[in-house]
Design a protein around this motif. Structure first.
Motif, PDB file in Angstrom:
ATOM      1  N   ASP A  22       0.827  -1.213   0.000  1.00 21.14           N
ATOM      2  CA  ASP A  22       0.000   0.000   0.000  1.00 21.14           C
ATOM      3  C   ASP A  22       0.858   1.258   0.000  1.00 21.14           C
ATOM      4  OD1 ASP A  22      -2.179  -1.696   0.095  1.00 21.14           O
ATOM      5  OD2 ASP A  22      -2.587  -1.371   2.229  1.00 21.14           O
ATOM      6  N   GLU A  23       1.935   1.245   0.778  1.00 20.20           N
ATOM      7  CA  GLU A  23       2.823   2.409   0.868  1.00 20.20           C
ATOM      8  C   GLU A  23       3.512   2.670  -0.473  1.00 20.20           C
ATOM      9  OE1 GLU A  23       6.774   3.870   3.405  1.00 20.20           O
ATOM     10  OE2 GLU A  23       5.721   2.008   3.941  1.00 20.20           O
ATOM     11  N   ILE A  24       3.974   1.615  -1.120  1.00 21.02           N
ATOM     12  CA  ILE A  24       4.686   1.781  -2.390  1.00 21.02           C
ATOM     13  C   ILE A  24       3.741   2.234  -3.490  1.00 21.02           C
ATOM     14  CG2 ILE A  24       5.933   0.540  -4.202  1.00 21.02           C
ATOM     15  CD1 ILE A  24       7.172  -1.177  -1.949  1.00 21.02           C
ATOM     16  N   VAL A  25       2.559   1.640  -3.566  1.00 23.41           N
ATOM     17  CA  VAL A  25       1.576   2.045  -4.576  1.00 23.41           C
ATOM     18  C   VAL A  25       1.249   3.527  -4.421  1.00 23.41           C
ATOM     19  CG1 VAL A  25      -0.845   1.805  -5.235  1.00 23.41           C
ATOM     20  CG2 VAL A  25       0.601  -0.226  -5.036  1.00 23.41           C
ATOM     21  N   ALA A  26       1.027   3.981  -3.192  1.00 27.36           N
ATOM     22  CA  ALA A  26       0.727   5.407  -2.964  1.00 27.36           C
ATOM     23  C   ALA A  26       1.891   6.285  -3.393  1.00 27.36           C
ATOM     24  CB  ALA A  26       0.386   5.630  -1.490  1.00 27.36           C
ATOM     25  N   ALA A  27       3.115   5.871  -3.088  1.00 30.37           N
ATOM     26  CA  ALA A  27       4.289   6.666  -3.456  1.00 30.37           C
ATOM     27  C   ALA A  27       4.450   6.748  -4.972  1.00 30.37           C
ATOM     28  CB  ALA A  27       5.537   6.078  -2.817  1.00 30.37           C
ATOM     29  N   PHE A  28       4.193   5.650  -5.667  1.00 26.77           N
ATOM     30  CA  PHE A  28       4.343   5.634  -7.122  1.00 26.77           C
ATOM     31  C   PHE A  28       3.249   6.464  -7.801  1.00 26.77           C
ATOM     32  CE2 PHE A  28       6.981   1.497  -7.753  1.00 26.77           C
ATOM     33  CZ  PHE A  28       8.037   2.089  -7.092  1.00 26.77           C
ATOM     34  N   GLU A  29       2.043   6.432  -7.285  1.00 27.58           N
ATOM     35  CA  GLU A  29       0.997   7.275  -7.870  1.00 27.58           C
ATOM     36  C   GLU A  29       1.288   8.752  -7.616  1.00 27.58           C
ATOM     37  OE1 GLU A  29      -2.886   5.841  -6.688  1.00 27.58           O
ATOM     38  OE2 GLU A  29      -2.868   4.386  -8.340  1.00 27.58           O
ATOM     39  N   THR A  30       1.944   9.059  -6.502  1.00 27.99           N
ATOM     40  CA  THR A  30       2.361  10.438  -6.249  1.00 27.99           C
ATOM     41  C   THR A  30       3.430  10.867  -7.249  1.00 27.99           C
ATOM     42  OG1 THR A  30       1.831  10.294  -3.891  1.00 27.99           O
ATOM     43  CG2 THR A  30       3.406  11.993  -4.550  1.00 27.99           C
ATOM     44  N   LEU A  31       4.364   9.988  -7.569  1.00 24.62           N
ATOM     45  CA  LEU A  31       5.368  10.301  -8.590  1.00 24.62           C
ATOM     46  C   LEU A  31       4.693  10.599  -9.929  1.00 24.62           C
ATOM     47  CD1 LEU A  31       8.153   7.651  -7.851  1.00 24.62           C
ATOM     48  CD2 LEU A  31       8.377  10.134  -7.634  1.00 24.62           C
ATOM     49  N   GLU A  32       3.693   9.825 -10.272  1.00 25.32           N
ATOM     50  CA  GLU A  32       2.950  10.058 -11.516  1.00 25.32           C
ATOM     51  C   GLU A  32       2.255  11.419 -11.480  1.00 25.32           C
ATOM     52  OE1 GLU A  32       2.058   8.338 -14.476  1.00 25.32           O
ATOM     53  OE2 GLU A  32       3.787   7.047 -14.115  1.00 25.32           O
ATOM     54  N   ALA A  33       1.594  11.720 -10.392  1.00 31.01           N
ATOM     55  CA  ALA A  33       0.821  12.957 -10.293  1.00 31.01           C
ATOM     56  C   ALA A  33       1.708  14.193 -10.290  1.00 31.01           C
ATOM     57  CB  ALA A  33      -0.042  12.922  -9.031  1.00 31.01           C
ATOM     58  N   ASN A  34       2.921  14.065  -9.745  1.00 34.58           N
ATOM     59  CA  ASN A  34       3.794  15.224  -9.570  1.00 34.58           C
ATOM     60  C   ASN A  34       4.812  15.397 -10.697  1.00 34.58           C
ATOM     61  OD1 ASN A  34       2.473  15.730  -7.184  1.00 34.58           O
ATOM     62  ND2 ASN A  34       4.078  14.893  -5.881  1.00 34.58           N
ATOM     63  N   HIS A  35       4.666  14.628 -11.775  1.00 32.06           N
ATOM     64  CA  HIS A  35       5.603  14.773 -12.902  1.00 32.06           C
ATOM     65  C   HIS A  35       5.183  15.989 -13.716  1.00 32.06           C
ATOM     66  CE1 HIS A  35       8.443  13.984 -15.946  1.00 32.06           C
ATOM     67  NE2 HIS A  35       7.657  13.335 -16.795  1.00 32.06           N
ATOM     68  N   ALA A  36       5.834  17.139 -13.442  1.00 31.31           N
ATOM     69  CA  ALA A  36       5.332  18.419 -13.950  1.00 31.31           C
ATOM     70  C   ALA A  36       6.068  18.931 -15.178  1.00 31.31           C
ATOM     71  CB  ALA A  36       5.417  19.477 -12.848  1.00 31.31           C
ATOM     72  N   SER A  37       7.263  18.401 -15.475  1.00 28.23           N
ATOM     73  CA  SER A  37       8.007  18.926 -16.620  1.00 28.23           C
ATOM     74  C   SER A  37       8.867  17.825 -17.215  1.00 28.23           C
ATOM     75  CB  SER A  37       8.889  20.106 -16.198  1.00 28.23           C
ATOM     76  OG  SER A  37       9.860  19.694 -15.249  1.00 28.23           O
ATOM     77  N   GLY A  38       9.214  18.000 -18.493  1.00 31.93           N
ATOM     78  CA  GLY A  38      10.034  17.019 -19.168  1.00 31.93           C
ATOM     79  C   GLY A  38       9.212  16.059 -19.997  1.00 31.93           C
ATOM     80  N   PRO A  39       9.842  15.024 -20.558  1.00 32.66           N
ATOM     81  CA  PRO A  39       9.124  14.082 -21.414  1.00 32.66           C
ATOM     82  C   PRO A  39       7.908  13.467 -20.724  1.00 32.66           C
ATOM     83  CG  PRO A  39      11.494  13.714 -21.517  1.00 32.66           C
ATOM     84  CD  PRO A  39      11.271  14.696 -20.428  1.00 32.66           C
ATOM     85  N   PHE A  40       6.803  13.420 -21.441  1.00 27.87           N
ATOM     86  CA  PHE A  40       5.552  12.761 -21.039  1.00 27.87           C
ATOM     87  C   PHE A  40       4.779  13.509 -19.954  1.00 27.87           C
ATOM     88  CE2 PHE A  40       8.864   9.398 -21.719  1.00 27.87           C
ATOM     89  CZ  PHE A  40       8.546   9.126 -23.034  1.00 27.87           C
ATOM     90  N   SER A  41       5.248  14.675 -19.511  1.00 28.59           N
ATOM     91  CA  SER A  41       4.582  15.372 -18.417  1.00 28.59           C
ATOM     92  C   SER A  41       3.235  15.945 -18.818  1.00 28.59           C
ATOM     93  CB  SER A  41       5.480  16.488 -17.863  1.00 28.59           C
ATOM     94  OG  SER A  41       5.790  17.430 -18.880  1.00 28.59           O
ATOM     95  N   ASP A  42       2.988  16.074 -20.140  1.00 31.60           N
ATOM     96  CA  ASP A  42       1.694  16.609 -20.574  1.00 31.60           C
ATOM     97  C   ASP A  42       0.647  15.515 -20.725  1.00 31.60           C
ATOM     98  OD1 ASP A  42       2.979  15.418 -22.704  1.00 31.60           O
ATOM     99  OD2 ASP A  42       2.351  16.911 -24.187  1.00 31.60           O
TER     100      ASP A  42
END
Length: 297
Positions: A22-42
Motif C-alpha cells: 500500500d505504501e509503495i503504490v501510494a508513493a508511485f501514484e504520487t510520482l505520476e501525479a507530480n511529474h510536472a516537466s520534461g518528457p511525457f509530463s503533458d
C-alpha cells in the motif's frame, strides 16, 4: 513453538507485506501525479489497476492468492507491478526436490507449505530512469521457516551516482542488523543476478538473501522489514532526479535491448518465477515482471 504462535507470526508477516504494498503504490501514484516537466509530463498520470489473484491446488481447491497491482502507460512508469500473495498447500515433487537440495529440513516428511510476500518490478518510461526490482517473503513448512528477498537496480543507462545512492541506502538499513550483512548480501546479489549465458550481470546489483533462519524469528523478521523499508528511499530519489531528462532514440533502443536481457533472466534463471509457475499460482501475476516492450539485437 506451537501452531498458534506460528499462525500469529504468519499473520504479522502477511500484514506487513500488504502494508508495504500500500505504501509503495501510494508513493508511485504520487510520482505520476507530480511529474510536472520534461518528457511525457503533458500526458495524464497513470493509476494502478488492482486485480485479485488465486492459486489452485492440484485437485482444484482454493490454495490462497493475493492482489496484483499494475500501472501501465503512465507518465513515469511504462509498466510497474506491485504484487502481494499468501499461498499454501502441498509442494509438488519438483519443488520438494529443489528445496531438499538447498538443505531445507523435513520436506520429505511433510511437504505442506505456507508462503507470503511482496514482489515489485518497475519498467520506466524514460530510459534515463533505472528499472528496479524488489521482493521480500516468508516461507514456512512444518519443519522449517525462512525469509528471503532483496532489491536490485537495473539501469539501461548507468550513472555512477545513482548506483552509489542505491547501495548506500541499502547499507544504511542493513548496518543496524550487523555491519557484515551489507557486504554479504551485496555479494549474494552479484552472484544471484548474474546471467551465465551472457556472462554479465543483469544490472548494477543491490542486496539479496534466501533461506534466512538464524533461529531468532523476530530478528529475521525485523531484517526483512528493513529490506522493505529501504526500497523507497533508495529508489524514489533516482526517479525524481532523472524523470524530466531528455533522451534520444538511441537511448530508447538501449533501454529495449536491456529489457530483453531482463526478460531472459526472469524466464530462464529466476527462482521465484519458476516456483510460482510450478506451484499453480496465477500465471499473469508470476509473469508481471516481464517488460511491456523489449528487443534483441
Amino acid at each position: 513453538m506451537t501452531d498458534t504462535d506460528f499462525n500469529e507470526r504468519k499473520a504479522r508477516a502477511s500484514d506487513w507485506f500488504r502494508n508495504l504494498r500500500d505504501e509503495i503504490v501510494a508513493a508511485f501514484e504520487t510520482l505520476e501525479a507530480n511529474h510536472a516537466s520534461g518528457p511525457f509530463s503533458d500526458e495524464p498520470p497513470g493509476r494502478f489497476e488492482v486485480t485479485p489473484t488465486t492459486r489452485r491446488s492440484d485437485d482444484g481447491s482454493d490454495a490462497g492468492g493475493g492482489v496484483m497491482s499494475v500501472l501501465r502507460g503512465g507518465r513515469v512508469f511504462e509498466k510497474v507491478g506491485v504484487n502481494v500473495s499468501t499461498v499454501y498447500g502441498t509442494l509438488g515433487a519438483a519443488a520438494q526436490k529443489a528445496m531438499a537440495a538447498r538443505g531445507v529440513p523435513g520436506i520429505e516428511l511433510d511437504p505442506s507449505f505456507w508462503a507470503s510476500g511482496i514482489s515489485l518490478v518497475a519498467h520506466m518510461r524514460n530510459p534515463q530512469v533505472p528499472a528496479v526490482h524488489m521482493n521480500t517473503r516468508m516461507f514456512w513448512t512444518p519443519h522449517a521457516w525462512w525469509f528471503g528477498g532483496g532489491s536490485d537496480l537495473n539501469p539501461a543507462l548507468e550513472y555512477a551516482e545513482d548506483t552509489a545512492h542505491f547501495h548506500a541506502v541499502q547499507k544504511t538499513f542493513l548496518d543496524p542488523h550487523g555491519t557484515q550483512l551489507y557486504p554479504e548480501l551485496k555479494a549474494w546479489a552479484d552472484e544471484y543476478f548474474f546471467i551465465p549465458h551472457r556472462n554479465r550481470a543483469r544490472g548494477v546489483g543491490g542486496i539479496f538473501m534466501d533461506d534466512r533462519n538464524t533461529g531468532d524469528w523476530e530478528a529475521d523478521f525485523a531484517l526483512v522489514q528493513d529490506i522493505g523499508r529501504a526500497f523507497l528511499p533508495a529508489f524514489v530519489p533516482l526517479v525524481e532526479r532523472r524523470r524530466g531528462a531528455e533522451f534520444t532514440e538511441a537511448d530508447r533502443d538501449t533501454q529495449l535491448v536491456h529489457r530483453g536481457l531482463y526478460a531472459e533472466y526472469n524466464l530462464v534463471h529466476d527462482r521465484g518465477t519458476k516456483f510460482g509457475l510450478a506451484t499453480g499460482h496465477d500465471a499473469n501475476a508470476v509473469l508481471m515482471s516481464l517488460p511491456p516492450l523489449a528487443k534483441w539485437v
